[in-house]
Write a protein that holds these residues in place. Structure first.
Motif, PDB file in Angstrom:
ATOM      1  N   ASN A  27      27.291  41.041  39.180  1.00 12.90           N
ATOM      2  CA  ASN A  27      25.940  41.515  39.468  1.00 12.90           C
ATOM      3  C   ASN A  27      25.390  42.418  38.358  1.00 12.90           C
ATOM      4  OD1 ASN A  27      23.578  42.404  40.594  1.00 12.90           O
ATOM      5  ND2 ASN A  27      24.511  43.630  42.190  1.00 12.90           N
ATOM      6  N   TYR A  81      26.685  44.275  53.049  1.00 17.59           N
ATOM      7  CA  TYR A  81      26.057  44.037  51.754  1.00 17.59           C
ATOM      8  C   TYR A  81      27.135  43.840  50.688  1.00 17.59           C
ATOM      9  CZ  TYR A  81      23.359  44.963  47.505  1.00 17.59           C
ATOM     10  OH  TYR A  81      22.775  44.867  46.271  1.00 17.59           O
ATOM     11  N   THR A 134      27.654  42.083  46.466  1.00 20.27           N
ATOM     12  CA  THR A 134      27.145  41.308  45.329  1.00 20.27           C
ATOM     13  C   THR A 134      28.210  41.152  44.249  1.00 20.27           C
ATOM     14  OG1 THR A 134      26.299  43.318  44.281  1.00 20.27           O
ATOM     15  CG2 THR A 134      24.791  42.097  45.711  1.00 20.27           C
ATOM     16  N   ASN A 180      18.910  47.236  49.366  1.00 21.90           N
ATOM     17  CA  ASN A 180      20.147  47.158  48.594  1.00 21.90           C
ATOM     18  C   ASN A 180      20.403  48.466  47.861  1.00 21.90           C
ATOM     19  OD1 ASN A 180      18.947  46.989  45.781  1.00 21.90           O
ATOM     20  ND2 ASN A 180      18.028  45.157  46.691  1.00 21.90           N
ATOM     21  N   TYR A 181      21.629  48.635  47.388  1.00 19.50           N
ATOM     22  CA  TYR A 181      22.045  49.879  46.748  1.00 19.50           C
ATOM     23  C   TYR A 181      21.358  50.104  45.398  1.00 19.50           C
ATOM     24  CZ  TYR A 181      25.804  50.538  50.163  1.00 19.50           C
ATOM     25  OH  TYR A 181      26.513  50.759  51.318  1.00 19.50           O
ATOM     26  N   PHE A 212      20.702  48.560  54.788  1.00 17.41           N
ATOM     27  CA  PHE A 212      22.026  48.335  54.210  1.00 17.41           C
ATOM     28  C   PHE A 212      22.832  49.626  54.136  1.00 17.41           C
ATOM     29  CE2 PHE A 212      19.558  50.193  50.988  1.00 17.41           C
ATOM     30  CZ  PHE A 212      20.436  50.901  50.174  1.00 17.41           C
ATOM     31  N   SER A 233      32.480  42.248  48.364  1.00 17.40           N
ATOM     32  CA  SER A 233      31.805  43.542  48.459  1.00 17.40           C
ATOM     33  C   SER A 233      32.812  44.666  48.327  1.00 17.40           C
ATOM     34  CB  SER A 233      31.084  43.665  49.806  1.00 17.40           C
ATOM     35  OG  SER A 233      30.641  44.988  50.018  1.00 17.40           O
TER      36      SER A 233
END
Length: 836
Positions: free
Chosen positions: A51, A151, A153, A181-182, A447, A489
Motif C-alpha cells: 500500500n 480494515y 491494506t 481509513n487510517y 474504521f 492487516s
C-alpha cells in the motif's frame, strides 16, 4: 533526488538483491561485480502490491521451483512518457521477504493467551470447519452486526483479495461495515464537506504552467518512490519548469526537498491552520481579495462573508425543497469566514488571525508568513497542495479545510497551473475485480472505532460515535463486536492507536470471541489471532492488478504469473473462501461454478472490454495467458487535469448541499449542533467554517507541556510501507529506525547520535536509537511509523507498561476519534526522552 543519483542508489541496492550478493567486506564495490545467473532460469512477471499506491511490476527469475533473483522493469527506452516503472528497494527485496523465516507455513490455532503467539498447527479442514461454525454461531447468538471485517491494506490484490472474505461473510448473512481509513479519514470528510474529493487536485503536469508551488506537509519523494510514481512526476515537473518557486512547509526536511526547494519553513505539528489563517489575513485585510478574487468567491463559493450566507438563506427558503430547507436552522450568517479571519462581529473577542498571532503558535516567523502571502498574491498561477500528514492530527479536518482556503482566496482555481489544495490527480488503468457480494447489514462504524465497539458497540450511536446506517441519530448499533477478520492487516494492533490499550482489549477473549488473521508472516497483529491462515505471497500468485491509487500520471496493468508454487501449506484467499463456504454449504454460490483460472480469464476479458471504451489504452492480447507472457501494459497522458474544471469551467455543480464550494460547510454546521462531544477533550467540537483548533497534546496544550515537552510526529520511512517489509533485514539496515531529534533538544539531554533512548508518555514506552539532525524542527521529534510492536514483558517502563523494544510509534499514540470524521489523530502526541 535526481534521476542520476537514483540510478546510482538503485544499482547499489540491486547488488544486494542478486543471488550472489555484494562483497560487503570490500572497500570497492566494483571489485566483485554482480553476475546474475543465466541459462535455464524462467522469467515471469509479478508485482509489489503493497500500500504505497503504485503496485510496481517485478521481474521474477526462478530455477527448479526456486526464486533466484528479482529485477525491476527495464523494458522501454526510459524516456518520460514511455519510461520504466522501476521498483524501489522494497520491491527489489521481495525474494528475501518471500523466503523470510517468519513465513506462516500452515493453518494454526491459538493455545496460549492472546498475544503470546502460542499456536499449534491444524489442517485446512479443521481451520475452515472452525471458522464456518464459529461465524454461524456468532451470527445466530449476537447478530451479523457482531462480525467485523477489519480494515487492511497489506496486499492490493486484484482477484484473490480480501473481497473473498466479504463473499463468505455475506453468504453468512453479512457483517458490520467500516468507513474511512487510517491514511485519509479526516481529509476525505473535510474535502467532501467543502465540495470535492481529497485527491482531486490538478495533475502534476499542470505544474508546467505554474510560477509558485506551495507544499504543506507534501512529501512525494519519500511517500511515492516508484520510478513511475507521483514522486517521479513531481521531479519531472520541477525539471520542466526551472523557474518555478518551491516553498515547502513541514516539521521535517524531507527528501522531497533535498535542494529542490526554494525555501523550507519548519512548522510545529498541528498548527498548519494557524499558518494558513495568517496568510488569509494578509490577503483579506490588505484589500487584495476584494480587488482580485471577490467576484470568484461570490460566484463559486458560499460562506466567505455575511452577504453570501444571507443569499444562501434566501435561495433555500424560496426553493421550498426539504433537502435544502433542513439546513436553514444551522446557518448563522454572522459565523462567516471573513469575520473570523479579521476578528470582527461575533469573533471580536478572538482577535484577528494576524501573522504575529500565528507566528507564536506555528513557529514560522511573522516575516516569513507575510512573504508567503505576498508571493501567493503576486503569483499568476499558484499551485498549492496540502499533504495527508496534515489530516492525521486531532484537528485534522479543519486544518485541511483551512489550507484549502488559500487556493480559493486567489480566485484562480480552474485556471492553467492552479490547483485547489487537494492531493494531485493520479492517472490509472481500471481492471475488473471479483465482487464481494451484497451485504444485508446496513450499519457501518468508523474504521478507527472498532476496538471501542468490542466493548460498547451495543450503545454506540450516530449522535455520539458517528455510526452510519441507523434509523436515526439515537438508535444504537445494538451489538458488540464478537468476531474480527483481519485480512492482510496489521492494524489489529500495530497500526492502530495505543497498542498497550488495544492489547488489553484483545487479550480478553470473553469480549471478542473470535479473531481470524490471514497473512503471510507472523506480524504483530498475527500474534493476537485465534485462527491463523497462511496466504500465498505475490510471487506465488496469478493475478491481474492495476497501478493502484497514487501511481502518478502513468497508468498500467500487470498480468501476474506465479514464479513458484505456493510454499508449504499456503493457499490463496480465493481458495480459503471456497473451503469455508463449502463447510457452510455455500460453495456453489461462492464459486459460481468457476475455479481461479476461469475467474481470472473472465475478469481479464471484462478489463479488455472496459479498456476499449477509454481514450488512453494499451493493446491487450486475446487471452489472460497471452497477457501473462507480456506482463506489463502501460498508457500515459501528458494532458494536464485541472482541479474543479467541470465546476468552474463546465458549470457542473459540486456535491454539497448548496452545489457550491462551501467555506461555510452546511454538513459540518449540522453535525456540530446535533452531535454530542466530550467537553473534557480539548478540541472535540465541529465548526461550520475552517478554524484553528487547539487540541489535547497539541503545541499549545498547557496540561501536558511540563511532563511531555516534545511533540512526536510520525512519518513514512523508505524502508517500509506502513508496517509491510519490516521483517526484511536488508531494509532495516538500509533505512535506520531511529527517532529524529534536533541538536538543540539533544544538547540539554546529553544525547549523541546513535545513543539508545527511551521515549515515553502515559500510554507507553519505546526504546530505540536517536538520530541527532537539524532536519527536524526544535521541540519536535519524528519517528518512522510501522515498526512492529514488541513489548518486553520483563521490563516495565515509566508509563507502567512493558517497554516496546520494537519501536512502534503507536505504543505512544492516543485513541481519540476526531470530531467529524471519527478518524485517527495519530500525529498528535507529546513525549519525553532520556538516554536509556
Amino acid at each position: 533526488m535526481e534521476r542520476r543519483s537514483f540510478l546510482k542508489m538503485s544499482a547499489a541496492m540491486g547488488c544486494a538483491a542478486t543471488v550472489t550478493g555484494c562483497n560487503s567486506g570490500s572497500s570497492d564495490v566494483n571489485v566483485v561485480p554482480p553476475k546474475p545467473p543465466v541459462g535455464d532460469e524462467v522469467q515471469t512477471w509479478s508485482s509489489c502490491l503493497v500500500n504505497c499506491g503504485s503496485n510496481c511490476p517485478i521481474k521474477v527469475f526462478s530455477r527448479d521451483g526456486i526464486i533466484t533473483r528479482i529485477e525491476t522493469d527495464h523494458e522501454t527506452n526510459d524516456e518520460y512518457g514511455n519510461h520504466q516503472i522501476r521498483a524501489c528497494a522494497r520491491g527489489r527485496s521481495l525474494r528475501s521477504r518471500t523466503y523470510a523465516p517468519d513465513r506462516l507455513r500452515t493453518p494454526m490455532k491459538r493455545v496460549g493467551k492472546r498475544g503470546e503467539a502460542k499456536f499449534v498447527p491444524i489442517s485446512w479442514d479443521e481451520a475452515a470447519s472452525t471458522i464456518a461454525s464459529e461465524i454461524q454461531r456468532i451470527a445466530s447468538s449476537y447478530g451479523n452486526k457482531s462480525i467485523l471485517k477489519h480494515y487492511g491494506t497489506g496486499a492490493y490484490y486484484g482477484f484473490a483479495s480480501s473481497a473473498c472474505f466479504d463473499r463468505v461473510l455475506n453468504l453468512n448473512g453479512g457483517f458490520l461495515k467500516i468507513y474511512g481509513n487510517y491514511s485519509w479519514a479526516q481529509q476525505n470528510e473535510a474535502a467532501a464537506a467543502t465540495g470535492f474529493a481529497s485527491t482531486s487536485g490538478s495533475s502534476l503536469t499542470a505544474l508546467y504552467d505554474s510560477d509558485l508551488f506551495l507544499g504543506i506537509g507534501y512529501n512525494p519523494s519519500e511517500m511515492r518512490q516508484s520510478g513511475s510514481g507521483e514522486g517521479y512526476d513531481f521531479l519531472k515537473a520541477l525539471e520542466a519548469n526551472a523557474n518555478l518557486e518551491v516553498i515547502m512547509v513541514d516539521p521535517r526536511y524531507t527528501d522531497s526537498m533535498a535542494g529542490k526547494e526554494s525555501q523550507w519553513l519548519p512548522i510545529r505539528p498541528g498548527t498548519d491552520a494557524a499558518f494558513a489563517e495568517a496568510i488569509a489575513y494578509e490577503m483579506i485585510s490588505s484589500g487584495w481579495v476584494d480587488t482580485h478574487s471577490k467576484a470568484f468567491l461570490d460566484k463559486y463559493c458560499v460562506g466567505f462573508d455575511k452577504a453570501s450566507l444571507e443569499k444562501l438563506v434566501a435561495e433555500f427558503t424560496a426553493s421550498g425543497d426539504p433537502k435544502k430547507t433542513q439546513y436553514l436552522p444551522y446557518i448563522d450568517v454572522e459565523d462567516n469566514y471573513r469575520n473570523y479571519i479579521l476578528g470582527e462581529g461575533k469573533f471580536a473577542d478572538n482577535g484577528p488571525r494576524t501573522p504575529a498571532w500565528a507566528a507564536k503558535i506555528c513557529g514560522i516567523s511573522e516575516a516569513n508568513i507575510k512573504s508567503v502571502a505576498s508571493k501567493i498574491m503576486n503569483a499568476k498561477a499558484p499551485f498549492i497542495v496540502t499533504g495527508a500528514g496534515v489530516n492525521r492530527h486531532a484537528n485534522g479536518e479543519q486544518a485541511m479545510r483551512a489550507c484549502y482556503m488559500l487556493s480559493f482566496l486567489t480566485g484562480k482555481v480552474g485556471q492553467p497551473g492552479v490547483s485547489n489544495g487537494a492531493l494531485p490527480y493520479q492517472g490509472s488503468l481500471n481492471r475488473a475485480g471479483m465482487s464481494g457480494g451484497s451485504n444485508p447489514v446496513k450499519e457501518s462504524i468508523s474504521f478507527f472505532t472498532w476496538a471501542e465497539a468490542i466493548e460498547r458497540g451495543h450503545e454506540m450511536t450516530a449522535r455520539k460515535d458517528g455510526i452510519r446506517g441507523t434509523a436515526d441519530l439515537d438508535t444504537p448499533l445494538g451489538a458488540d463486536i464478537k468476531a474480527v477478520f483481519a485480512i492482510n492487516s496489521n492494524a489489529l494492533i500495530n497500526q492502530h492507536s495505543d497498542c498497550n490499550g488495544t492489547a488489553k482489549i484483545l487479550e480478553d477473549d470473553t469480549k471478542c470471541e473470535l479473531i481470524v488473521v490471514c497473512d503471510c508472516w507472523m506480524t504483530a497483529s498475527a500474534r493476537y489471532a485465534d485462527i491463523l491462515l497462511p496466504d500465498t505471497t505475490w510471487l506465488e500468485s496469478n493475478d491481474l492488478v492495476n497501478d493502484s491509487y497514487a501511481s502518478g500520471i502513468m497508468g498500467y496493468l500487470v498480468a501476474m504469473k506465479a514464479a513458484v508454487k505456493p510454499m508449504w501449506e499456503s493457499i490463496s484467499m480465493f481458495e480459503m473462501g471456497r473451503l469455508i463456504a463449502a463447510k457452510m454449504g455455500k460453495e456453489a454460490e461462492y464459486t459460481e461454478g468457476k475455479d481461479e483460472a476461469a475467474w481470472l480469464e473472465e475478469l481479464y476479458q471484462k478489463t479488455r472490454t472496459n479498456s476499449a471504451n477509454t481514450d488512453a489504452q494499451p493493446a491487450f492480447p486475446n487471452s489472460y495467458a497471452e497477457a501473462q507472457k507480456i506482463g506489463v501494459f502501460r498508457a500515459f497522458s501528458k494532458t494536464p487535469v485541472l482541479a474543479l474544471d467541470s465546476y468552474i469551467n463546465g458549470g457542473k455543480a459540486v456535491s454539497t448541499p448548496s452545489g457550491k464550494v462551501e467555506i461555510y460547510s452546511l454538513s459540518m454546521a449540522q453535525k456540530g449542533k446535533d452531535w454530542i462531544f466530550n467537553p473534557n477533550v480539548k478540541g472535540d467540537y465541529i465548526t461550520a467554517i475552517p478554524m484553528y483548533q487547539p487540541t489535547w497534546e497539541g503545541y499549545d496544550d498547557e496540561d501536558t507541556k511540563d511532563d511531555y515537552p516534545l511533540q512526536l510526529m510520525g512519518y513514512h520511512t523508505k524502508g517500509r510501507t506502513h508496517s509491510s517489509y519490516h521483517n526484511v533485514p536488508w531494509l532495516r539496515e538500509a533505512a535506520e529506525d531511529a527517532v529524529w531529534m534536533n541538536p538543540a533538544d539533544a544538547l540539554g539531554r546529553g544525547l549523541r547520535g546513535g545513543d539508545k533512548v527511551q521515549m515515553w508518555n502515559d500510554r507507553g514506552t519505546v526504546e530505540l536509537p536517536v538520530r541527532i539532525t537539524p532536519r527536524v524542527a526544535p521541540g519536535v521529534v519524528a519517528l518512522g511509523q510501522g515498526a512492529w510492536y514488541q513489548p518486553d514483558i520483563a521490563r516495565i517502563g515509566r508509563s507502567g507498561h512493558p517497554i516496546d523494544v520494537g519501536g512502534c510509534i503507536n505504543t505512544l499514540t492516543r485513541y481519540q476519534p476526531s470530531p467529524f470524521a471519527k478518524g485517527n489523530p495519530q500525529h498528535t502526541n507529546r513525549v519525553q526522552i532520556v538516554k536509556a
